[in-house]
Design a protein around this motif. Structure first.
Motif, PDB file in Angstrom:
ATOM      1  N   ALA A 221      36.190  37.801  78.041  1.00 37.87           N
ATOM      2  CA  ALA A 221      36.642  37.277  76.748  1.00 37.87           C
ATOM      3  C   ALA A 221      36.426  38.331  75.664  1.00 37.87           C
ATOM      4  O   ALA A 221      35.366  38.956  75.589  1.00 37.87           O
ATOM      5  CB  ALA A 221      35.890  35.996  76.408  1.00 37.87           C
ATOM      6  N   ILE A 222      37.420  38.509  74.831  1.00 38.40           N
ATOM      7  CA  ILE A 222      37.377  39.509  73.758  1.00 38.40           C
ATOM      8  C   ILE A 222      37.046  38.780  72.454  1.00 38.40           C
ATOM      9  O   ILE A 222      37.900  38.544  71.602  1.00 38.40           O
ATOM     10  CB  ILE A 222      38.716  40.265  73.664  1.00 38.40           C
ATOM     11  CG1 ILE A 222      39.131  40.768  75.044  1.00 38.40           C
ATOM     12  CG2 ILE A 222      38.609  41.411  72.689  1.00 38.40           C
ATOM     13  CD1 ILE A 222      38.145  41.718  75.701  1.00 38.40           C
ATOM     14  N   HIS A 223      35.780  38.418  72.293  1.00 39.65           N
ATOM     15  CA  HIS A 223      35.378  37.462  71.264  1.00 39.65           C
ATOM     16  C   HIS A 223      35.721  37.899  69.837  1.00 39.65           C
ATOM     17  O   HIS A 223      36.466  37.237  69.125  1.00 39.65           O
ATOM     18  CB  HIS A 223      33.876  37.194  71.372  1.00 39.65           C
ATOM     19  CG  HIS A 223      33.437  36.642  72.676  1.00 39.65           C
ATOM     20  ND1 HIS A 223      33.673  35.333  73.058  1.00 39.65           N
ATOM     21  CD2 HIS A 223      32.787  37.224  73.722  1.00 39.65           C
ATOM     22  CE1 HIS A 223      33.175  35.120  74.265  1.00 39.65           C
ATOM     23  NE2 HIS A 223      32.634  36.247  74.691  1.00 39.65           N
ATOM     24  N   ASP A 224      35.132  39.017  69.400  1.00 39.70           N
ATOM     25  CA  ASP A 224      35.162  39.351  67.976  1.00 39.70           C
ATOM     26  C   ASP A 224      36.566  39.553  67.425  1.00 39.70           C
ATOM     27  O   ASP A 224      36.827  39.296  66.245  1.00 39.70           O
ATOM     28  CB  ASP A 224      34.330  40.610  67.724  1.00 39.70           C
ATOM     29  CG  ASP A 224      32.837  40.369  67.883  1.00 39.70           C
ATOM     30  OD1 ASP A 224      32.428  39.195  67.956  1.00 39.70           O
ATOM     31  OD2 ASP A 224      32.080  41.357  67.934  1.00 39.70           O
ATOM     32  N   ALA A 225      37.464  40.028  68.276  1.00 42.56           N
ATOM     33  CA  ALA A 225      38.828  40.270  67.809  1.00 42.56           C
ATOM     34  C   ALA A 225      39.507  38.986  67.347  1.00 42.56           C
ATOM     35  O   ALA A 225      40.457  39.038  66.551  1.00 42.56           O
ATOM     36  CB  ALA A 225      39.652  40.937  68.903  1.00 42.56           C
ATOM     37  N   CYS A 226      39.034  37.831  67.820  1.00 38.29           N
ATOM     38  CA  CYS A 226      39.657  36.561  67.404  1.00 38.29           C
ATOM     39  C   CYS A 226      39.482  36.323  65.905  1.00 38.29           C
ATOM     40  O   CYS A 226      40.381  35.775  65.251  1.00 38.29           O
ATOM     41  CB  CYS A 226      39.059  35.395  68.197  1.00 38.29           C
ATOM     42  SG  CYS A 226      39.428  35.451  69.962  1.00 38.29           S
ATOM     43  N   ALA A 227      38.345  36.735  65.345  1.00 36.13           N
ATOM     44  CA  ALA A 227      38.139  36.558  63.906  1.00 36.13           C
ATOM     45  C   ALA A 227      39.064  37.461  63.104  1.00 36.13           C
ATOM     46  O   ALA A 227      39.612  37.051  62.072  1.00 36.13           O
ATOM     47  CB  ALA A 227      36.681  36.842  63.550  1.00 36.13           C
ATOM     48  N   ILE A 228      39.246  38.693  63.565  1.00 35.85           N
ATOM     49  CA  ILE A 228      40.175  39.594  62.890  1.00 35.85           C
ATOM     50  C   ILE A 228      41.602  39.081  63.027  1.00 35.85           C
ATOM     51  O   ILE A 228      42.391  39.121  62.070  1.00 35.85           O
ATOM     52  CB  ILE A 228      40.051  41.012  63.461  1.00 35.85           C
ATOM     53  CG1 ILE A 228      38.626  41.549  63.293  1.00 35.85           C
ATOM     54  CG2 ILE A 228      41.069  41.937  62.804  1.00 35.85           C
ATOM     55  CD1 ILE A 228      38.168  41.709  61.871  1.00 35.85           C
ATOM     56  N   ALA A 229      41.950  38.587  64.211  1.00 32.78           N
ATOM     57  CA  ALA A 229      43.296  38.049  64.424  1.00 32.78           C
ATOM     58  C   ALA A 229      43.569  36.891  63.475  1.00 32.78           C
ATOM     59  O   ALA A 229      44.696  36.752  62.955  1.00 32.78           O
ATOM     60  CB  ALA A 229      43.467  37.611  65.872  1.00 32.78           C
ATOM     61  N   TYR A 230      42.571  36.052  63.233  1.00 32.29           N
ATOM     62  CA  TYR A 230      42.746  34.935  62.295  1.00 32.29           C
ATOM     63  C   TYR A 230      43.051  35.448  60.889  1.00 32.29           C
ATOM     64  O   TYR A 230      43.912  34.888  60.182  1.00 32.29           O
ATOM     65  CB  TYR A 230      41.503  34.049  62.275  1.00 32.29           C
ATOM     66  CG  TYR A 230      41.587  32.955  61.241  1.00 32.29           C
ATOM     67  CD1 TYR A 230      42.254  31.766  61.526  1.00 32.29           C
ATOM     68  CD2 TYR A 230      41.026  33.122  59.977  1.00 32.29           C
ATOM     69  CE1 TYR A 230      42.365  30.771  60.554  1.00 32.29           C
ATOM     70  CE2 TYR A 230      41.134  32.131  59.012  1.00 32.29           C
ATOM     71  CZ  TYR A 230      41.801  30.955  59.313  1.00 32.29           C
ATOM     72  OH  TYR A 230      41.913  29.983  58.351  1.00 32.29           O
ATOM     73  N   LEU A 231      42.363  36.494  60.457  1.00 33.97           N
ATOM     74  CA  LEU A 231      42.626  37.051  59.138  1.00 33.97           C
ATOM     75  C   LEU A 231      44.047  37.587  59.041  1.00 33.97           C
ATOM     76  O   LEU A 231      44.692  37.482  57.996  1.00 33.97           O
ATOM     77  CB  LEU A 231      41.630  38.173  58.841  1.00 33.97           C
ATOM     78  CG  LEU A 231      40.209  37.738  58.477  1.00 33.97           C
ATOM     79  CD1 LEU A 231      39.275  38.937  58.497  1.00 33.97           C
ATOM     80  CD2 LEU A 231      40.183  37.071  57.113  1.00 33.97           C
ATOM     81  N   ILE A 232      44.539  38.169  60.132  1.00 34.55           N
ATOM     82  CA  ILE A 232      45.887  38.725  60.138  1.00 34.55           C
ATOM     83  C   ILE A 232      46.936  37.615  60.162  1.00 34.55           C
ATOM     84  O   ILE A 232      47.923  37.659  59.427  1.00 34.55           O
ATOM     85  CB  ILE A 232      46.070  39.660  61.347  1.00 34.55           C
ATOM     86  CG1 ILE A 232      45.125  40.863  61.230  1.00 34.55           C
ATOM     87  CG2 ILE A 232      47.521  40.116  61.480  1.00 34.55           C
ATOM     88  CD1 ILE A 232      45.027  41.694  62.488  1.00 34.55           C
TER      89      ILE A 232
END
Length: 308
Positions: free
Chosen positions: A232-243
């Motif tokens: 699972a690529i956890h942290d990128a999900c928060a950045i993806a939400y911002l985008i």
């Protein structure tokens, strides 16, 4: 374009998240602050500096912050991320130093410089943010939005009840959730479904130096990659939400952090039944994984095309 300040503890998935932010045409990284978490503060800062030069944004300040939790002994996740924090990745040593000062002051000063314009995203333990809130409570009004990768309403990954970024400093997390802003919590319920499968890693392999030196070693170090499963690529999900906030389903909730439980310390207690209470959080409940990976890999391909 949305301007973002990233508080992080690189970390494999932090590295992939920072790479996503840099490769996106929708956000601009205006600063990176570091905290002790996945590995020590010295190593998370070193990793942020290496990533900054390898990816090519040397003008963005990297500012070190808190080495450990407010009240507890420091824990880490080196068994997951490797001793260096970046697994088998071997990026060139940085030639530029971190910026002067402390992350807490940098967070305050950056948000104060443009009230309502800068998004703060925390993808590590919340120690720096808690100290910033305590030192200058007005940052809760100055931030355009505040997004974290952390917590869960169903399970933990450090313990049965607690996710790592929260349990690494539960007291800091409790301060942050009670600070008077709306915390957008992208937790394990979302991020554990963002899996780097064989199809994903095969696309990374086509990205030249970026894929060979960073993306593929990060993805493969985390765990077994198969056609249907992967890390699972956890942290990128928060950045993806911002985008693109439409990628993730969100629900209002009241979130409190357990700091005293014998078996539940670090648990995010999420109550979706508001009754007469005002919500203090927006909690992620699901992610469109196909669109998530289209966003991720598209951003990576933009960077790869610029690298010799």
């Amino acid at each position: 374009m949305k301007r973002i300040l990233i508080d992080c503890d690189p970390g494999i998935d932090d590295a992939l998240a920072i790479t996503l932010a840099h490769g996106s045409s929708q956000v601009e990284i205006i600063g990176i602050t570091t905290v002790g978490g996945n590995v020590s503060l010295a190593k998370t800062t070193e990793n942020a500096l290496r990533l900054r030069e390898f990816l090519g944004f040397p003008e963005v300040p990297v500012v070190p912050g808190s080495a450990g939790a407010l009240l507890r002994p420091r824990i880490d996740a080196a068994e997951v991320h490797g001793d260096s924090g970046l697994g088998q990745v071997r990026l060139p040593a940085p030639t530029l130093p971190p910026a002067d000062g402390h992350a807490v002051d940098f967070i305050i000063d950056t948000l104060a410089s443009a009230p309502g314009e800068i998004s703060l995203v925390a993808i590590g333990p919340l120690t720096n943010v808690a100290l910033a809130v305590r030192k200058e409570p007005r940052i809760v009004d100055w931030a355009r939005e505040f997004v974290i990768l952390g917590g869960s309403y169903t399970r933990g990954n450090y313990s049965p009840a607690a996710e790592f970024n929260i349990v690494a400093d539960p007291e800091a997390a409790a301060i942050v959730f009670a600070a008077g802003w709306t915390v957008t919590m992208i937790g394990l319920d979302v991020s554990r479904t963002a899996l780097a499968t064989t199809a994903v890693v095969d696309r990374m392999r086509q990205m030249g130096r970026l894929g060979a030196d960073l993306l593929v070693p990060c993805a493969e170090f985390y765990g077994m990659v198969t056609a249907d499963d992967g890390p699972a690529i956890h942290d990128a999900c928060a950045i993806a939400y911002l985008i693109d906030p439409t990628l993730i389903e969100i629900q209002q909730a009241v979130v409190e952090v357990e700091t005293a439980g014998r078996f539940t310390s670090g648990m995010t207690v999420v109550d979706f039944h508001l009754r007469d209470r005002a919500p203090n959080a927006l909690v992620g409940t699901a992610i469109d994984t196909r669109r998530f990976w289209d966003l991720m890999l598209g951003a990576y391909e933009r960077i790869a095309a610029t690298m010799a």
